[in-house]
Design an enzyme around this catalytic site. Structure first.
Site, mmCIF file in Angstrom:
data_model
loop_
_atom_site.group_PDB
_atom_site.id
_atom_site.type_symbol
_atom_site.label_atom_id
_atom_site.label_comp_id
_atom_site.label_asym_id
_atom_site.label_seq_id
_atom_site.Cartn_x
_atom_site.Cartn_y
_atom_site.Cartn_z
ATOM 1 N N SER A 1 0.422 0.742 7.497
ATOM 2 C CA SER A 1 1.366 1.442 7.017
ATOM 3 C C SER A 1 1.466 2.965 7.426
ATOM 4 O O SER A 1 1.327 3.930 6.824
ATOM 5 C CB SER A 1 1.400 1.766 5.539
ATOM 6 O OG SER A 1 0.569 2.227 4.982
ATOM 7 N N HIS B 1 -0.633 -4.340 2.591
ATOM 8 C CA HIS B 1 -2.052 -4.696 2.572
ATOM 9 C C HIS B 1 -2.406 -6.074 1.807
ATOM 10 O O HIS B 1 -3.687 -6.582 1.681
ATOM 11 C CB HIS B 1 -2.992 -3.689 2.040
ATOM 12 C CG HIS B 1 -2.979 -2.271 2.924
ATOM 13 N ND1 HIS B 1 -3.321 -1.382 2.553
ATOM 14 C CD2 HIS B 1 -2.556 -2.243 3.999
ATOM 15 C CE1 HIS B 1 -3.141 -0.187 3.376
ATOM 16 N NE2 HIS B 1 -2.677 -0.862 4.293
ATOM 17 N N GLN C 1 1.122 0.152 -2.783
ATOM 18 C CA GLN C 1 0.240 -0.407 -2.040
ATOM 19 C C GLN C 1 -1.401 -0.424 -2.492
ATOM 20 O O GLN C 1 -2.008 -1.486 -2.120
ATOM 21 C CB GLN C 1 0.202 0.294 -0.532
ATOM 22 C CG GLN C 1 -0.640 0.072 0.528
ATOM 23 C CD GLN C 1 -0.502 1.014 1.623
ATOM 24 O OE1 GLN C 1 0.213 0.823 2.415
ATOM 25 N NE2 GLN C 1 -1.384 1.881 1.836
ATOM 26 N N GLU C 2 -1.486 0.745 -3.213
ATOM 27 C CA GLU C 2 -3.204 0.703 -3.664
ATOM 28 C C GLU C 2 -3.271 1.379 -5.128
ATOM 29 O O GLU C 2 -2.524 2.503 -5.566
ATOM 30 C CB GLU C 2 -3.721 1.783 -2.737
ATOM 31 C CG GLU C 2 -3.778 1.498 -1.182
ATOM 32 C CD GLU C 2 -4.262 2.662 -0.209
ATOM 33 O OE1 GLU C 2 -4.764 3.422 -0.867
ATOM 34 O OE2 GLU C 2 -3.886 2.508 0.922
ATOM 35 N N GLU D 1 -7.944 -3.991 2.351
ATOM 36 C CA GLU D 1 -8.836 -2.869 1.990
ATOM 37 C C GLU D 1 -10.031 -3.382 0.981
ATOM 38 O O GLU D 1 -10.505 -2.487 0.249
ATOM 39 C CB GLU D 1 -8.322 -1.659 1.690
ATOM 40 C CG GLU D 1 -7.498 -1.056 2.647
ATOM 41 C CD GLU D 1 -6.788 0.404 2.395
ATOM 42 O OE1 GLU D 1 -6.876 0.679 1.332
ATOM 43 O OE2 GLU D 1 -6.329 1.248 3.406
ATOM 44 N N ASP E 1 -1.713 4.756 -4.398
ATOM 45 C CA ASP E 1 -1.019 5.185 -3.184
ATOM 46 C C ASP E 1 0.356 4.259 -2.917
ATOM 47 O O ASP E 1 0.326 3.026 -2.899
ATOM 48 C CB ASP E 1 -1.875 5.008 -2.002
ATOM 49 C CG ASP E 1 -1.165 5.276 -0.714
ATOM 50 O OD1 ASP E 1 -0.114 5.686 -0.649
ATOM 51 O OD2 ASP E 1 -1.586 5.154 0.392
ATOM 52 N N GLU F 1 -0.306 9.308 -4.238
ATOM 53 C CA GLU F 1 -0.348 9.553 -3.010
ATOM 54 C C GLU F 1 1.130 8.710 -2.420
ATOM 55 O O GLU F 1 1.601 7.784 -2.729
ATOM 56 C CB GLU F 1 -1.378 8.872 -2.213
ATOM 57 C CG GLU F 1 -1.296 8.974 -0.692
ATOM 58 C CD GLU F 1 -2.380 8.117 -0.018
ATOM 59 O OE1 GLU F 1 -3.591 7.893 -0.610
ATOM 60 O OE2 GLU F 1 -2.264 7.749 1.347
ATOM 61 N N ASP G 1 0.404 11.918 2.552
ATOM 62 C CA ASP G 1 -0.262 11.006 4.026
ATOM 63 C C ASP G 1 0.806 10.774 5.051
ATOM 64 O O ASP G 1 1.106 11.528 5.941
ATOM 65 C CB ASP G 1 -0.717 9.644 3.258
ATOM 66 C CG ASP G 1 -1.210 8.705 4.160
ATOM 67 O OD1 ASP G 1 -1.358 9.050 5.506
ATOM 68 O OD2 ASP G 1 -1.202 7.549 3.970
ATOM 69 N N LYS H 1 -6.670 11.818 7.668
ATOM 70 C CA LYS H 1 -6.975 10.803 8.733
ATOM 71 C C LYS H 1 -7.127 11.121 10.033
ATOM 72 O O LYS H 1 -6.022 11.645 10.616
ATOM 73 C CB LYS H 1 -5.941 9.561 8.509
ATOM 74 C CG LYS H 1 -5.925 8.797 7.380
ATOM 75 C CD LYS H 1 -4.573 8.013 7.224
ATOM 76 C CE LYS H 1 -4.474 7.226 5.823
ATOM 77 N NZ LYS H 1 -3.028 6.635 5.899
ATOM 78 N N HIS I 1 -10.162 6.599 5.375
ATOM 79 C CA HIS I 1 -10.307 5.533 6.389
ATOM 80 C C HIS I 1 -8.711 5.111 6.420
ATOM 81 O O HIS I 1 -7.897 5.562 6.262
ATOM 82 C CB HIS I 1 -10.990 4.346 5.580
ATOM 83 C CG HIS I 1 -10.354 3.622 4.433
ATOM 84 N ND1 HIS I 1 -10.462 2.513 3.847
ATOM 85 C CD2 HIS I 1 -9.168 3.921 3.717
ATOM 86 C CE1 HIS I 1 -9.705 2.143 2.934
ATOM 87 N NE2 HIS I 1 -9.012 3.102 2.682
ATOM 88 N N ARG I 2 -8.781 3.823 7.451
ATOM 89 C CA ARG I 2 -7.481 3.291 7.577
ATOM 90 C C ARG I 2 -7.662 1.733 7.149
ATOM 91 O O ARG I 2 -8.621 1.194 6.980
ATOM 92 C CB ARG I 2 -7.093 3.121 9.170
ATOM 93 C CG ARG I 2 -7.017 4.502 9.887
ATOM 94 C CD ARG I 2 -6.037 5.326 9.117
ATOM 95 N NE ARG I 2 -4.627 5.153 8.866
ATOM 96 C CZ ARG I 2 -3.760 5.343 9.430
ATOM 97 N NH1 ARG I 2 -3.683 6.361 10.324
ATOM 98 N NH2 ARG I 2 -2.379 4.801 9.228
ATOM 99 N N SER I 3 -6.567 1.098 6.960
ATOM 100 C CA SER I 3 -6.623 -0.226 6.485
ATOM 101 C C SER I 3 -7.223 -1.121 7.444
ATOM 102 O O SER I 3 -7.960 -2.021 7.070
ATOM 103 C CB SER I 3 -5.244 -0.901 5.995
ATOM 104 O OG SER I 3 -4.236 -0.442 7.015
ATOM 105 N N LYS J 1 -11.497 8.312 0.304
ATOM 106 C CA LYS J 1 -10.595 6.998 0.112
ATOM 107 C C LYS J 1 -11.258 5.913 1.163
ATOM 108 O O LYS J 1 -10.922 6.343 2.285
ATOM 109 C CB LYS J 1 -9.208 7.298 0.085
ATOM 110 C CG LYS J 1 -8.491 6.217 -0.418
ATOM 111 C CD LYS J 1 -6.989 6.619 -0.192
ATOM 112 C CE LYS J 1 -6.294 6.098 0.946
ATOM 113 N NZ LYS J 1 -4.743 5.871 0.632
HETATM 114 P P1 PGA Z 1 -2.955 2.449 6.531
HETATM 115 O O1 PGA Z 1 -2.876 2.653 4.807
HETATM 116 O O2 PGA Z 1 -4.131 2.720 7.330
HETATM 117 O O3 PGA Z 1 -2.479 1.119 6.655
HETATM 118 O O4 PGA Z 1 -1.896 3.593 6.793
HETATM 119 C C1 PGA Z 1 -3.741 3.557 4.158
HETATM 120 C C2 PGA Z 1 -2.861 4.478 3.493
HETATM 121 O O5 PGA Z 1 -1.662 4.200 3.589
HETATM 122 O O6 PGA Z 1 -3.321 5.485 2.863
HETATM 123 ZN ZN ZN Z 2 -1.268 6.227 2.309
#
Ligand code: PGA
Ligand code: ZN
Length: 431
Positions: free
Chosen positions: A44, A165, A173-174, A217, A254, A299, A326, A351, A379-381, A402
């Protein structure tokens, strides 16, 4: 001094190609492989992220090959970095930025540059015979200004996956749990693992065995419809594991809301078939926080271009919870400056591969810390098993990390590295 860089294509945690870079240096007249590292990859992604240079040949890895990026390391970065001292990360990162010449690293590729930046950091630490977090601290604070004491971050642990994810209906998403800071890191980790396993049992009971399938994740991915339902079962897991919601363990979201925003209609599809305007969505969050007072952070609550929405959300919730940017700022110091002036948020997700180099990440953090904001290193997914971000978060003194669920090797590599750092700090009286 650097002798050469050698890049190769390896796989990330989703089975997609990514760049790995080896750093060779001359030690006592002999050329030796010193260290290697690699770049992560998001799903994302924000539209202002550094370019992930992909080969685009659909017949090979679905177009996701990174052989051109590797070639750029071998044929452009390597000869230009040859002969340079390894210890000053800022100088090397700056040089790579100059060689590329574009803000979003479109010439060499952000993936090539991030992998190189990480590998150079690892190599410098090894040659200096010091842990990586100290090398990071020297470059972040200045060689003679590093603190005597360091702290371990509070992990925001993603235990339930939705959005891009996972394969379910959940748009957010999270869903993360956040242990309190007042216990050692190893105890923070023990607590979240207890909740994670308890949640695994609960989702199976409620949604059947397939609910225990893991998202990208490492969080569970049950077929849940609404954020409320997700939060309820997580709260149940926290209580069942013997902890107090909000006191021992908080909650964080998130939304990654750019993924469910229709920019033409200007509507957010927060749950299937339910569309909200920006104002309505902020009110929805206000209500969610009221009903789930354990929530301490949200987030990407709004789309990456919905600036008015961000300002509105920060006004309404900014004194209660962390409003984490983000996709809106993509770790880019230029955008972060604008966000500080316009009061978009009060916290930053960092990131490195969104902007390219460690050095640019340090700049981003200085801006946020200078304005009393919080930093969450992320991190990243799509990940590899390197643990640079664990040393990064400690070295720069960021409050949070995270890095997914406490499961799957590419996630646990980061948690395990933090356990090692905690032990080192204890042994050296640096905690
Ligand atoms: P991504 O997701 O690494 O797929 O961008 C992580 C996030 O959105 O924080
Ligand atoms: Zn994010």
């Amino acid at each position: 001094v650097i002798e050469k860089l050698v890049a190769r294509q390896i796989l990330d945690s989703r089975g997609n190609p990514t760049v790995e870079v080896d750093v060779y240096a001359k030690v006592n007249g002999q050329v030796k492989l010193i260290a290697r590292s690699s770049a992560p990859s998001g799903a994302s992604t924000g539209s202002n992220e550094a370019l992930e240079l992909r080969d685009g040949d659909k017949g090979v890895y679905g177009g996701k090959g990174v052989l051109t990026a590797c070639k750029n390391v071998n044929e452009i970065l390597s000869p230009q970095l040859k002969g340079k001292e390894l210890f000053d990360q800022n100088v090397l990162d700056e040089l790579m930025c100059k060689i590329d010449g574009t803000e979003l690293k479109t010439k060499i590729g952000g993936n090539a540059i991030t992998a190189t930046s990480f590998a150079l950091a690892e190599a410098a630490a090894i040659l200096n015979d010091e842990p990586l977090f100290l090398h990071v601290a020297k470059n972040f604070y200045g060689k003679d200004k590093i603190p005597k004491k360091f702290a371990l971050p509070v992990p925001m642990v993603n235990i339930l996956n939705g959005g891009k994810h996972a394969g379910g209906k959940l748009k957010i998403q999270e869903f993360m749990i956040v242990p309190s800071r007042n216990v050692p890191f190893k105890e923070r980790l023990r607590r979240v693992v207890a909740v994670y396993h308890t949640l695994g049992g609960l989702v199976v009971k409620k949604y059947g065995v397939s609910a225990k399938n893991l998202g990208d994740e490492g969080g569970f991915a049950p077929l849940i419809d609404t954020p409320d339902e997700a939060l309820n079962i997580i709260e149940e897991a926290i209580t069942t594991a013997g902890f107090k919601v909000g006191e021992d363990i908080g909650l964080a979201l998130d939304s990654a809301s750019s993924e469910f925003y229709d920019s033409e209609k200007k509507l957010y599809e927060i749950t299937e078939g339910k569309f909200l305007t920006s104002e309505e969505l902020v009110d929805y969050y206000v209500e969610l926080v009221k009903n789930h007072p354990g929530i301490m952070s949200i987030e990407d609550g709004l789309d990456e271009k919905d600036y008015a929405g961000w300002i509105n959300m920060t006004q309404k919730l900014g004194d209660k919870i962390m409003i984490v940017q983000d996709d809106i700022t993509t770790s880019n110091p230029r955008l972060i400056k604008q966000g500080i002036e316009e009061k978009w948020a009060n916290a930053l997700l960092l990131k490195i591969n969104q902007i390219g180099t460690m050095k640019e990440g340090y700049e981003a953090v200085r801006l946020i810390h200078g304005n009393n904001g919080s930093v969450v290193v992320s991190h990243r997914s799509g990940e590899t098993t390197n643990s640079v971000i664990s040393d990064l978060v400690v070295g720069i003194g960021a409050g949070y990390i995270k890095t997914g669920a406490p499961a799957r090797g590419e996630r646990t590599a980061k948690y395990n590295r933090l356990l090692q750092i905690e032990e080192y700090l204890e042994e050296h009286g640096m905690l």
